[in-house]
Scaffold this active site. Structure first.
Site, PDB file in Angstrom:
ATOM      1  N   TYR A 119      32.710  34.366  11.421  1.00  0.00           N
ATOM      2  CA  TYR A 119      31.896  35.482  11.913  1.00  0.00           C
ATOM      3  C   TYR A 119      30.554  35.549  11.179  1.00  0.00           C
ATOM      4  CZ  TYR A 119      30.860  40.345  13.293  1.00  0.00           C
ATOM      5  OH  TYR A 119      30.275  41.489  13.788  1.00  0.00           O
ATOM      6  N   GLN A 167      30.034  46.479  -1.608  1.00  0.00           N
ATOM      7  CA  GLN A 167      29.072  47.562  -1.378  1.00  0.00           C
ATOM      8  C   GLN A 167      28.278  47.233  -0.132  1.00  0.00           C
ATOM      9  OE1 GLN A 167      26.491  47.822  -4.820  1.00  0.00           O
ATOM     10  NE2 GLN A 167      26.733  50.029  -4.831  1.00  0.00           N
TER      11      GLN A 167
HETATM   12  P1  NAD Z   1      34.295  44.853  20.504  1.00  0.00           P
HETATM   13  O1  NAD Z   1      35.295  43.857  20.074  1.00  0.00           O
HETATM   14  O2  NAD Z   1      34.778  46.179  20.983  1.00  0.00           O
HETATM   15  O3  NAD Z   1      33.351  44.254  21.638  1.00  0.00           O
HETATM   16  C1  NAD Z   1      33.125  42.889  21.834  1.00  0.00           C
HETATM   17  C2  NAD Z   1      33.198  42.617  23.327  1.00  0.00           C
HETATM   18  O4  NAD Z   1      32.862  41.253  23.577  1.00  0.00           O
HETATM   19  C3  NAD Z   1      34.609  42.820  23.890  1.00  0.00           C
HETATM   20  O5  NAD Z   1      34.532  43.513  25.104  1.00  0.00           O
HETATM   21  C4  NAD Z   1      35.138  41.401  24.069  1.00  0.00           C
HETATM   22  O6  NAD Z   1      36.130  41.317  25.076  1.00  0.00           O
HETATM   23  C5  NAD Z   1      33.861  40.663  24.418  1.00  0.00           C
HETATM   24  N1  NAD Z   1      33.875  39.234  24.088  1.00  0.00           N
HETATM   25  C6  NAD Z   1      34.268  38.649  22.937  1.00  0.00           C
HETATM   26  N2  NAD Z   1      34.070  37.320  22.994  1.00  0.00           N
HETATM   27  C7  NAD Z   1      33.523  37.064  24.209  1.00  0.00           C
HETATM   28  C8  NAD Z   1      33.090  35.886  24.871  1.00  0.00           C
HETATM   29  N3  NAD Z   1      33.188  34.685  24.269  1.00  0.00           N
HETATM   30  N4  NAD Z   1      32.588  35.983  26.125  1.00  0.00           N
HETATM   31  C9  NAD Z   1      32.508  37.174  26.747  1.00  0.00           C
HETATM   32  N5  NAD Z   1      32.906  38.339  26.168  1.00  0.00           N
HETATM   33  C10 NAD Z   1      33.399  38.283  24.914  1.00  0.00           C
HETATM   34  O7  NAD Z   1      33.295  45.031  19.276  1.00  0.00           O
HETATM   35  P2  NAD Z   1      32.016  45.964  19.100  1.00  0.00           P
HETATM   36  O8  NAD Z   1      32.207  46.747  17.871  1.00  0.00           O
HETATM   37  O9  NAD Z   1      31.688  46.673  20.362  1.00  0.00           O
HETATM   38  O10 NAD Z   1      30.894  44.873  18.782  1.00  0.00           O
HETATM   39  C11 NAD Z   1      29.943  44.460  19.750  1.00  0.00           C
HETATM   40  C12 NAD Z   1      28.939  43.530  19.106  1.00  0.00           C
HETATM   41  O11 NAD Z   1      28.261  44.198  18.052  1.00  0.00           O
HETATM   42  C13 NAD Z   1      29.558  42.267  18.505  1.00  0.00           C
HETATM   43  O12 NAD Z   1      28.693  41.178  18.737  1.00  0.00           O
HETATM   44  C14 NAD Z   1      29.598  42.578  17.027  1.00  0.00           C
HETATM   45  O13 NAD Z   1      29.520  41.416  16.243  1.00  0.00           O
HETATM   46  C15 NAD Z   1      28.367  43.458  16.856  1.00  0.00           C
HETATM   47  N6  NAD Z   1      28.524  44.349  15.701  1.00  0.00           N
HETATM   48  C16 NAD Z   1      29.323  45.451  15.764  1.00  0.00           C
HETATM   49  C17 NAD Z   1      29.464  46.246  14.633  1.00  0.00           C
HETATM   50  C18 NAD Z   1      30.300  47.488  14.634  1.00  0.00           C
HETATM   51  O14 NAD Z   1      30.442  48.111  13.583  1.00  0.00           O
HETATM   52  N7  NAD Z   1      30.844  47.958  15.734  1.00  0.00           N
HETATM   53  C19 NAD Z   1      28.800  45.908  13.435  1.00  0.00           C
HETATM   54  C20 NAD Z   1      28.027  44.755  13.421  1.00  0.00           C
HETATM   55  C21 NAD Z   1      27.875  43.990  14.560  1.00  0.00           C
END
Ligand code: NAD
Ligand code: UDP
Length: 315
Positions: free
Chosen positions: A143, A273
Site C-alpha cells: 500500500y 505519530q
Molecule cells: P474503501 O475500501 O471503502 O474504498 C475503496 C473502493 O475501491 C471500494 O469500493 C473498492 O471496492 C474499490 N476498489 C478497490 N480496488 C479496486 C480496483 N482494483 N478496481 C476498482 N475498484 C476497486 O476505502 P476508502 O476509505 O473509501 O478509500 C478510498 C481511497 O482513499 C483509497 O484509494 C484510499 O487509499 C484513499 N485513502 C483513504 C483514507 C481514509 O482514511 N479513508 C486515507 C488515505 C487514503
C-alpha cells in the site's frame, strides 16, 4: 461535466459521488466491489445523472470523461494486506490505466494518495516537503510503496505528457459507510463499544492519529480538483491529534458502553505519530476541517447503531 469516480461504491467514493451529483455533474461510478457495497450508492441509483458499473482498474478501460477521481484501492490494512499483489497492481497498473485515459481524453485526474507515503515519520507534523520513512519490504509496503509509485506516475505523466494532475495526501478519515468489517480503528472501536465487546487497543495506545470527518475531506478533494494553480501533493486531514487510547476512552464515554479496553500486539510497521501540516491546503484552497471529533463520532455512531440493528433484524 462528466466525472469518473473509481472506487465510487466505497466509503469515501460514495460520499464524493453524492456531493458531485448535488452539483449537477454527470457521474460514472466504477468499482470492483472488493470493499465497496451497492448499498453505499443505492440512494443514487435512480438519479438520471448517475451510472454505476463493475470494473477492476487493473484492466484498461475507455470512456469519455472530463474529470477522474481515482479512489480505487482498498484502504484498510486488513483489506489491503488480504491480497497484497493486487493492492500494488491497483496502484501501478490501475493508476497507469487511469492516466492513459486522462491523457487521451485530456481529463483532469485526481489521485487519492495517503499519509502512508510518510511511513513512520521522523518529522512532526508532516509537511508535503517531507520524503517519508517507509519500509519497502514490509507488510504495509504493498500500500505505502504502491501509493508512492502512483504519485510518481502522476508526476511523470504530468511532465512527460502534460496531463493535468492533482495529488491529495489523505490522512485518516472516518464517517458513515465505513464497512462493518473495515478493520480500521474508528469503526472497530464503535462496533466494539455498541456491542459491549472488548475494545482492542493495539500496543499501549500511545500512538497518535488525526481523524478527519468525511464531509470535510470530500470538500477538500473537490476544492483541490477544481483549483487552477495547484497540482499538489497536498495534505488533507484534521490536524487535531489524539492517542489511540484517548479515542477508545472517548468512544466508550459517548456510547455509554460497558466495553473494557484490552491491549493486543502492535501490528508490524505501525506508525507511532501522524499529524498533517495543512498550511498548504489552508493557503491555496482556503480549506480546513470544520467538524470536531466528537461531532463526527456522534454521526458515525448513529450510522453504526442503524447498521447493527438492521443486521439483528435480519438474523
Ligand atoms: P474503501 O475500501 O471503502 O474504498 C475503496 C473502493 O475501491 C471500494 O469500493 C473498492 O471496492 C474499490 N476498489 C478497490 N480496488 C479496486 C480496483 N482494483 N478496481 C476498482 N475498484 C476497486 O476505502 P476508502 O476509505 O473509501 O478509500 C478510498 C481511497 O482513499 C483509497 O484509494 C484510499 O487509499 C484513499 N485513502 C483513504 C483514507 C481514509 O482514511 N479513508 C486515507 C488515505 C487514503
Ligand atoms: N488500531 C487499534 N485497534 C484496532 C484497529 C487499529 O489500536 O482495532 C490502531 C492501529 O494499530 C493504528 C491506529 O489504530 O495505530 C490506526 O489504525 P487504522 O487501521 O485505522 O489506520 P492506519 O492509520 O494504521 O492506516
Amino acid at each position: 461535466m462528466r466525472i469518473l469516480v473509481t472506487g465510487g461504491a466505497g466509503f469515501l467514493g460514495s460520499h464524493l459521488c453524492e456531493r458531485l451529483l448535488s452539483e449537477r455533474d454527470e457521474i460514472i461510478c466504477l468499482d470492483n466491489f472488493f470493499t465497496g457495497l451497492k448499498e453505499n450508492v443505492r440512494s443514487l441509483l435512480g438519479h438520471y445523472n448517475f451510472e454505476v458499473f463493475r470494473h477492476d482498474i487493473i484492466a484498461p478501460i475507455d470512456l469519455e470523461v472530463e474529470r477522474i477521481y481515482n479512489l480505487a484501492c482498498p484502504a484498510s490494512p486488513v483489506h489491503y494486506q488480504f491480497d497484497p499483489v493486487r493492492t500494488i497492481q491497483a496502484n501501478v497498473l490501475g493508476v497507469t490505466h487511469m492516466l492513459e485515459l486522462a491523457k487521451r481524453t485530456r481529463a483532469r485526474i485526481l489521485q487519492a494518495s495517503t499519509s502512508e507515503v510518510y511511513g513512520d515519520p521522523k518529522i512532526h507534523p508532516q509537511t508535503e516537503a517531507y520524503w517519508g520513512n517507509v519500509n519497502p519490504v514490509g507488510v504495509r509496503s504493498c500500500y505505502d510503496e504502491g501509493k508512492r509509485v502512483a504519485e510518481t506516475l502522476m508526476f511523470d505523466y504530468h511532465r512527460q505528457h502534460g496531463v493535468q494532475i492533482k495529488v491529495a495526501r489523505i490522512f485518516n478519515t472516518y464517517g458513515p459507510r465505513m464497512a462493518l468489517n473495515d478493520g480500521r480503528v474508528v469503526s472497530n472501536f464503535i462496533i466494539q463499544a455498541l456491542t459491549n465487546q472488548d475494545m482492542t487497543v493495539y500496543g499501549d495506545g500511545s500512538q497518535t492519529r488525526s481523524f478527519c470527518y468525511v464531509d470535510d475531506l470530500v470538500e477538500g478533494l473537490v476544492r483541490l480538483c477544481e483549483s487552477e494553480d495547484l497540482t499538489g501533493p497536498v495534505n488533507l486531514g484534521n490536524p487535531a491529534e489524539f492517542t489511540i487510547l484517548e479515542l477508545a476512552e472517548t468512544i466508550i464515554r459517548m456510547t455509554g458502553s460497558r466495553s473494557s479496553i484490552v491491549h493486543n500486539p502492535l501490528p508490524a510497521d505501525d506508525p507511532l505519530q501522524r499529524n498533517p501540516d495543512i498550511s498548504l491546503a489552508r493557503s491555496k484552497l482556503g480549506w480546513e476541517p470544520q467538524v470536531p471529533l466528537e461531532q463526527g463520532l456522534s454521526k458515525t455512531i448513529s450510522y453504526f447503531e442503524k447498521r447493527l440493528s438492521a443486521r439483528r433484524t435480519l438474523a
